[in-house]
Design a protein around this motif. Structure first.
Motif, PDB file in Angstrom:
ATOM      1  N   THR A  27       0.891  -1.395  -0.110  1.00 57.63           N
ATOM      2  CA  THR A  27      -0.090  -0.069  -0.210  1.00 57.63           C
ATOM      3  C   THR A  27       0.859   1.324  -0.028  1.00 57.63           C
ATOM      4  O   THR A  27       1.848   1.366   0.675  1.00 57.63           O
ATOM      5  N   ILE A  28       0.663   2.242  -0.926  1.00 63.52           N
ATOM      6  CA  ILE A  28       1.229   3.390  -0.892  1.00 63.52           C
ATOM      7  C   ILE A  28       0.359   4.464  -0.546  1.00 63.52           C
ATOM      8  O   ILE A  28      -0.849   4.731  -1.141  1.00 63.52           O
ATOM      9  N   VAL A  29       0.806   5.403   0.433  1.00 65.53           N
ATOM     10  CA  VAL A  29      -0.023   6.669   0.646  1.00 65.53           C
ATOM     11  C   VAL A  29       0.822   7.795   0.282  1.00 65.53           C
ATOM     12  O   VAL A  29       2.084   7.892   0.656  1.00 65.53           O
ATOM     13  N   ALA A  30       0.304   8.649  -0.573  1.00 62.86           N
ATOM     14  CA  ALA A  30       1.035   9.664  -1.052  1.00 62.86           C
ATOM     15  C   ALA A  30       0.703  10.965  -0.413  1.00 62.86           C
ATOM     16  O   ALA A  30      -0.703  11.232  -0.171  1.00 62.86           O
ATOM     17  N   ILE A  31       1.382  11.890  -0.019  1.00 61.59           N
ATOM     18  CA  ILE A  31       1.105  13.126   0.853  1.00 61.59           C
ATOM     19  C   ILE A  31       1.785  14.333   0.206  1.00 61.59           C
ATOM     20  O   ILE A  31       3.001  14.269   0.369  1.00 61.59           O
ATOM     21  N   ASP A  32       1.184  15.135  -0.827  1.00 60.25           N
ATOM     22  CA  ASP A  32       1.752  16.263  -1.262  1.00 60.25           C
ATOM     23  C   ASP A  32       1.268  17.320  -0.818  1.00 60.25           C
ATOM     24  O   ASP A  32       0.166  17.508  -0.104  1.00 60.25           O
ATOM     25  N   ALA A  80      -0.917   5.461  -6.686  1.00 59.24           N
ATOM     26  CA  ALA A  80      -0.772   5.347  -4.917  1.00 59.24           C
ATOM     27  C   ALA A  80      -2.280   4.919  -4.623  1.00 59.24           C
ATOM     28  O   ALA A  80      -3.277   5.497  -5.183  1.00 59.24           O
ATOM     29  N   ASP A  81      -2.447   4.275  -3.668  1.00 53.09           N
ATOM     30  CA  ASP A  81      -3.782   3.812  -3.172  1.00 53.09           C
ATOM     31  C   ASP A  81      -4.476   5.016  -2.284  1.00 53.09           C
ATOM     32  O   ASP A  81      -5.780   4.965  -2.518  1.00 53.09           O
ATOM     33  N   VAL A  82      -3.675   5.692  -1.758  1.00 52.60           N
ATOM     34  CA  VAL A  82      -4.555   7.124  -1.132  1.00 52.60           C
ATOM     35  C   VAL A  82      -3.602   8.186  -1.612  1.00 52.60           C
ATOM     36  O   VAL A  82      -2.323   8.013  -1.567  1.00 52.60           O
ATOM     37  N   LYS A  83      -4.129   9.097  -2.136  1.00 52.46           N
ATOM     38  CA  LYS A  83      -3.581  10.494  -2.342  1.00 52.46           C
ATOM     39  C   LYS A  83      -4.126  11.556  -1.798  1.00 52.46           C
ATOM     40  O   LYS A  83      -5.379  11.964  -1.899  1.00 52.46           O
ATOM     41  N   VAL A 117      -6.278  15.785  11.655  1.00 51.22           N
ATOM     42  CA  VAL A 117      -5.623  15.468  10.398  1.00 51.22           C
ATOM     43  C   VAL A 117      -5.173  13.964  10.081  1.00 51.22           C
ATOM     44  O   VAL A 117      -5.488  13.233   9.246  1.00 51.22           O
ATOM     45  N   VAL A 118      -4.569  13.715  11.352  1.00 47.96           N
ATOM     46  CA  VAL A 118      -3.988  12.323  10.971  1.00 47.96           C
ATOM     47  C   VAL A 118      -5.175  11.228  11.188  1.00 47.96           C
ATOM     48  O   VAL A 118      -5.181  10.313  10.327  1.00 47.96           O
ATOM     49  N   ASP A 119      -6.075  11.303  11.817  1.00 46.69           N
ATOM     50  CA  ASP A 119      -7.235  10.527  11.850  1.00 46.69           C
ATOM     51  C   ASP A 119      -8.188  10.337  10.471  1.00 46.69           C
ATOM     52  O   ASP A 119      -8.523   9.388   9.895  1.00 46.69           O
ATOM     53  N   ARG A 120      -8.110  11.642   9.763  1.00 46.22           N
ATOM     54  CA  ARG A 120      -8.687  11.842   8.518  1.00 46.22           C
ATOM     55  C   ARG A 120      -7.931  10.803   7.345  1.00 46.22           C
ATOM     56  O   ARG A 120      -8.456  10.381   6.605  1.00 46.22           O
ATOM     57  N   VAL A 121      -6.576  11.128   7.636  1.00 43.09           N
ATOM     58  CA  VAL A 121      -5.750  10.375   6.745  1.00 43.09           C
ATOM     59  C   VAL A 121      -5.671   8.976   6.771  1.00 43.09           C
ATOM     60  O   VAL A 121      -6.001   8.079   5.836  1.00 43.09           O
ATOM     61  N   VAL A 122      -5.840   8.338   8.100  1.00 42.27           N
ATOM     62  CA  VAL A 122      -5.771   7.040   8.245  1.00 42.27           C
ATOM     63  C   VAL A 122      -7.077   6.414   8.106  1.00 42.27           C
ATOM     64  O   VAL A 122      -7.146   5.243   7.525  1.00 42.27           O
TER      65      VAL A 122
END
Ligand code: DC
Length: 209
Positions: free
Chosen positions: A2-7, A126-129, A192-197
């Motif tokens: 799994t790839i999580v991309a945070i830009d 990526a699975d999540v962007k 913010v962390v909760d939303r991304v997770v």
């Protein structure tokens, strides 16, 4: 895998958020900005062209940043290197070399990778962007606290780098198709962390069912 991309732009909270998301999920954290900073540092120290050193470096861009085995985590955050990194990042040969390295790393497991072009260029599948942003004054305030620097100076320098990062010809900073734009102005860190997770959980659930 799994790839999580945070830009997103500087000061949006990418690094702290990406690190915590990686910790919560048990994924490996990649700070791609640290790689541009390492190229800038190596070129400065060696008096060489960034494009010539970029392909020769061994970089470990985690919470601790290792450049050819040497710990440079604090050194690459010096203002002169921050400024040089922004210029280095506009060089297409440097970008090509680092994108190559990043893709090789991302092929090896579960990652939370943060930067400017992870979802647009490095890992468009990526699975999540997530495109993390916040208003400029808020970003400058956070950076000033982090650096112990004057807020208006940080704001002025940030505006120059934002402009350069978002208007450069190669891989300008912009949200990728399919990314979730998350404005963190007024949100607490844990929200913010909760939303991304939550986005990652949903993406993995969608795959399982
Ligand atoms: O996120 P940072 O401030 O450590 O990034 C350093 C510089 O590198 C900044 O000018 C933006 C650039 N950068 C980039 O062009 N692409 C990335 N994936 C990460 C950073």
């Amino acid at each position: 895998m799994t790839i999580v991309a945070i830009d997103g732009p500087a000061g949006a909270g990418k690094s702290t958020v990406a690190r915590e998301v990686a910790r919560r999920l048990g994924f490996t954290y990649m700070n791609s900005g640290a790689m541009y900073r390492c190229v800038a540092l190596a070129a400065t120290e060696r008096g060489a062209e960034p494009r010539d050193v970029a392909t020769t470096l061994a970089i470990e861009p985690g919470e601790q940043v290792l450049l050819d085995g040497r710990e440079v985590t604090a050194l690459i955050r010096e203002p002169a290197i921050t400024e040089a990194a922004s210029r280095v990042a506009a060089d297409p040969s440097v970008r090509a070399a680092l994108v190559d390295m990043q893709r090789q790393m991302l092929a090896t497991g579960d990652w939370v990778a943060e930067g400017r072009d992870i979802a647009t260029v490095v890992a468009p599948d990526a699975d999540v962007k997530v495109f993390l942003t916040a208003d400029p004054a808020e970003r400058a305030r956070r950076r000033a606290v982090e650096l112990g620097a004057d807020r208006s100076t940080v704001l002025a320098e940030q505006a120059i780098r934002d402009e350069r990062d978002s208007t450069r010809e190669h891989s300008p900073l912009k949200p990728a198709p399919g990314s979730v734009v998350l404005d963190t102005t007024g949100l607490r860190f844990d929200e913010v962390v909760d939303r991304v997770v939550g986005l990652v959980d949903r993406a993995r659930g969608a795959v399982e069912h």
